[in-house]
Motif scaffolding. Structure first.
Motif, PDB file in Angstrom:
ATOM      1  N   ILE A  51      13.252  10.278 -66.623  1.00  0.00           N
ATOM      2  CA  ILE A  51      12.012   9.525 -66.729  1.00  0.00           C
ATOM      3  C   ILE A  51      10.960  10.425 -67.359  1.00  0.00           C
ATOM      4  O   ILE A  51      10.727  11.540 -66.891  1.00  0.00           O
ATOM      5  CB  ILE A  51      11.539   9.035 -65.352  1.00  0.00           C
ATOM      6  N   ALA A  52      10.347   9.926 -68.431  1.00  0.00           N
ATOM      7  CA  ALA A  52       9.363  10.717 -69.173  1.00  0.00           C
ATOM      8  C   ALA A  52       8.047   9.974 -69.251  1.00  0.00           C
ATOM      9  O   ALA A  52       8.015   8.775 -69.542  1.00  0.00           O
ATOM     10  CB  ALA A  52       9.871  11.011 -70.583  1.00  0.00           C
ATOM     11  N   GLY A  53       6.952  10.695 -68.977  1.00  0.00           N
ATOM     12  CA  GLY A  53       5.625  10.122 -69.097  1.00  0.00           C
ATOM     13  C   GLY A  53       4.840  10.820 -70.193  1.00  0.00           C
ATOM     14  O   GLY A  53       4.839  12.059 -70.276  1.00  0.00           O
ATOM     15  N   TYR A  54       4.160  10.030 -71.029  1.00  0.00           N
ATOM     16  CA  TYR A  54       3.393  10.554 -72.163  1.00  0.00           C
ATOM     17  C   TYR A  54       1.916  10.221 -72.006  1.00  0.00           C
ATOM     18  O   TYR A  54       1.535   9.311 -71.274  1.00  0.00           O
ATOM     19  CB  TYR A  54       3.926   9.974 -73.477  1.00  0.00           C
ATOM     20  N   GLY A  55       1.070  10.972 -72.704  1.00  0.00           N
ATOM     21  CA  GLY A  55      -0.371  10.799 -72.606  1.00  0.00           C
ATOM     22  C   GLY A  55      -0.860   9.515 -73.247  1.00  0.00           C
ATOM     23  O   GLY A  55      -0.315   9.051 -74.248  1.00  0.00           O
ATOM     24  N   ARG A  56      -1.912   8.968 -72.649  1.00  0.00           N
ATOM     25  CA  ARG A  56      -2.441   7.688 -73.124  1.00  0.00           C
ATOM     26  C   ARG A  56      -3.246   7.841 -74.409  1.00  0.00           C
ATOM     27  O   ARG A  56      -3.744   8.931 -74.737  1.00  0.00           O
ATOM     28  CB  ARG A  56      -3.309   7.060 -72.040  1.00  0.00           C
ATOM     29  N   SER A  57      -3.416   6.730 -75.089  1.00  0.00           N
ATOM     30  CA  SER A  57      -4.239   6.680 -76.290  1.00  0.00           C
ATOM     31  C   SER A  57      -5.680   7.028 -75.953  1.00  0.00           C
ATOM     32  O   SER A  57      -6.207   6.637 -74.909  1.00  0.00           O
ATOM     33  CB  SER A  57      -4.180   5.275 -76.899  1.00  0.00           C
ATOM     34  N   GLY A  58      -6.325   7.792 -76.818  1.00  0.00           N
ATOM     35  CA  GLY A  58      -7.712   8.175 -76.608  1.00  0.00           C
ATOM     36  C   GLY A  58      -7.895   9.433 -75.794  1.00  0.00           C
ATOM     37  O   GLY A  58      -9.017   9.915 -75.650  1.00  0.00           O
ATOM     38  N   SER A  59      -6.820   9.969 -75.263  1.00  0.00           N
ATOM     39  CA  SER A  59      -6.900  11.207 -74.491  1.00  0.00           C
ATOM     40  C   SER A  59      -6.498  12.387 -75.368  1.00  0.00           C
ATOM     41  O   SER A  59      -5.909  12.217 -76.443  1.00  0.00           O
ATOM     42  CB  SER A  59      -5.985  11.139 -73.268  1.00  0.00           C
ATOM     43  N   LYS A  60      -6.774  13.588 -74.880  1.00  0.00           N
ATOM     44  CA  LYS A  60      -6.392  14.792 -75.619  1.00  0.00           C
ATOM     45  C   LYS A  60      -4.884  15.008 -75.622  1.00  0.00           C
ATOM     46  O   LYS A  60      -4.391  15.820 -76.411  1.00  0.00           O
ATOM     47  CB  LYS A  60      -7.093  16.009 -75.017  1.00  0.00           C
ATOM     48  N   VAL A  61      -4.193  14.299 -74.761  1.00  0.00           N
ATOM     49  CA  VAL A  61      -2.736  14.473 -74.671  1.00  0.00           C
ATOM     50  C   VAL A  61      -1.992  13.263 -75.226  1.00  0.00           C
ATOM     51  O   VAL A  61      -0.808  13.070 -74.941  1.00  0.00           O
ATOM     52  CB  VAL A  61      -2.298  14.767 -73.221  1.00  0.00           C
ATOM     53  N   HIS A  62      -2.671  12.459 -76.035  1.00  0.00           N
ATOM     54  CA  HIS A  62      -2.041  11.268 -76.608  1.00  0.00           C
ATOM     55  C   HIS A  62      -0.743  11.620 -77.321  1.00  0.00           C
ATOM     56  O   HIS A  62      -0.700  12.549 -78.147  1.00  0.00           O
ATOM     57  CB  HIS A  62      -3.012  10.612 -77.600  1.00  0.00           C
ATOM     58  N   ARG A  63       0.333  10.911 -76.969  1.00  0.00           N
ATOM     59  CA  ARG A  63       1.667  11.071 -77.549  1.00  0.00           C
ATOM     60  C   ARG A  63       2.327  12.408 -77.187  1.00  0.00           C
ATOM     61  O   ARG A  63       3.376  12.756 -77.725  1.00  0.00           O
ATOM     62  CB  ARG A  63       1.649  10.895 -79.079  1.00  0.00           C
ATOM     63  N   LYS A  64       1.731  13.145 -76.287  1.00  0.00           N
ATOM     64  CA  LYS A  64       2.337  14.394 -75.840  1.00  0.00           C
ATOM     65  C   LYS A  64       3.082  14.161 -74.522  1.00  0.00           C
ATOM     66  O   LYS A  64       2.752  13.259 -73.753  1.00  0.00           O
ATOM     67  CB  LYS A  64       1.280  15.479 -75.665  1.00  0.00           C
ATOM     68  N   LEU A  65       4.082  15.010 -74.278  1.00  0.00           N
ATOM     69  CA  LEU A  65       4.890  14.886 -73.071  1.00  0.00           C
ATOM     70  C   LEU A  65       4.126  15.471 -71.885  1.00  0.00           C
ATOM     71  O   LEU A  65       3.846  16.666 -71.841  1.00  0.00           O
ATOM     72  CB  LEU A  65       6.225  15.606 -73.249  1.00  0.00           C
ATOM     73  N   VAL A  66       3.798  14.613 -70.923  1.00  0.00           N
ATOM     74  CA  VAL A  66       3.064  15.022 -69.724  1.00  0.00           C
ATOM     75  C   VAL A  66       4.026  15.391 -68.602  1.00  0.00           C
ATOM     76  O   VAL A  66       3.804  16.369 -67.877  1.00  0.00           O
ATOM     77  CB  VAL A  66       2.115  13.891 -69.266  1.00  0.00           C
ATOM     78  N   ALA A  67       5.096  14.634 -68.453  1.00  0.00           N
ATOM     79  CA  ALA A  67       6.023  14.861 -67.350  1.00  0.00           C
ATOM     80  C   ALA A  67       7.417  14.372 -67.709  1.00  0.00           C
ATOM     81  O   ALA A  67       7.573  13.344 -68.376  1.00  0.00           O
ATOM     82  CB  ALA A  67       5.536  14.144 -66.098  1.00  0.00           C
ATOM     83  N   LEU A  68       8.410  15.102 -67.252  1.00  0.00           N
ATOM     84  CA  LEU A  68       9.807  14.738 -67.450  1.00  0.00           C
ATOM     85  C   LEU A  68      10.560  15.070 -66.172  1.00  0.00           C
ATOM     86  O   LEU A  68      10.437  16.183 -65.647  1.00  0.00           O
ATOM     87  CB  LEU A  68      10.405  15.515 -68.629  1.00  0.00           C
TER      88      LEU A  68
END
Length: 204
Positions: free
Chosen positions: A42-59
């Motif tokens: 299960i992988a979670g990515y950063g939301r649109s408009g954030s500094k982590v947009h499209r980046k891997l937050v958690a796996l």
């Protein structure tokens, strides 16, 4: 083996909760919690408009699946019950649901009302799937979310709904890349959390 990919709109270290040696998904994402099996990722990515947009937050890899009552009663996870006289990450404990006789109860938490009363919008959504996903092998990046190589862009979630990938060769290639470049465990702080300030989520 499947790979579930979704956007984490609010990252407080609550869902997923990466603390005390386990990453757990005990709230939110009831459809993922219902369908995921042991061995899935299960992988979670950063939301649109954030500094982590499209980046891997958690796996996280699903190593164990528990009911809420099993999670509540398990000595390994008592530290994941919310505690409000310790560090702020302890306040965001996700071990909040269990039965009293035949009724669900919800502990004072990120998903309760500010006065500690039950937030039924959150309770009804969270408990529609009586499953908690537990991972020993996990990578939590939070505000240090990482860009993944272009060849794995297809794994990045988008929109409100999750995506599922089933190509085990490609999934294994991605997991190998992560495991060869990063240690298992916590690599950052939750990207939505304000230092020293606890937040309740009303569920609307």
């Amino acid at each position: 083996m499947k790979y579930y990919s979704y956007i984490i709109p609010r990252d407080y270290g609550f869902a997923p909760n990466p603390y005390f040696g386990y990453s757990t998904l005990a709230t939110c994402k009831p459809i993922i919690r219902k369908s995921a099996q042991i061995g899935d990722w299960i992988a979670g990515y950063g939301r649109s408009g954030s500094k982590v947009h499209r980046k891997l937050v958690a796996l996280m890899k699903v190593d164990e699946i528990l009911t809420f009552d099993q999670y509540w009663d398990d000595a390994r996870f008592k530290k994941k019950r919310p505690v409000f006289n310790r560090a702020i990450f302890c306040m965001y404990g996700d071990n909040i649901y269990h039965h009293i006789e035949e009724e669900w109860t919800q502990e004072l938490s990120h998903h309760s009302m500010t006065d500690g009363s039950i937030n039924y919008a959150n309770l009804n959504r969270d408990t529609q799937t009586d499953k908690v996903l537990v991972a020993i092998q996990f990578y939590y990046f939070g505000n240090n979310a990482i860009e993944i190589p272009k060849e794995f862009d297809f794994l990045i979630g988008s929109g409100r709904n999750h995506r599922i990938y089933r190509d085990e060769e490609k999934i294994n290639k991605f997991v190998t890349y992560i495991s060869e470049n990063y240690e298992v465990g916590i690599h950052g702080l939750p990207y939505s959390r304000k230092s020293g300030k606890f937040a309740h989520y009303r569920g609307k």
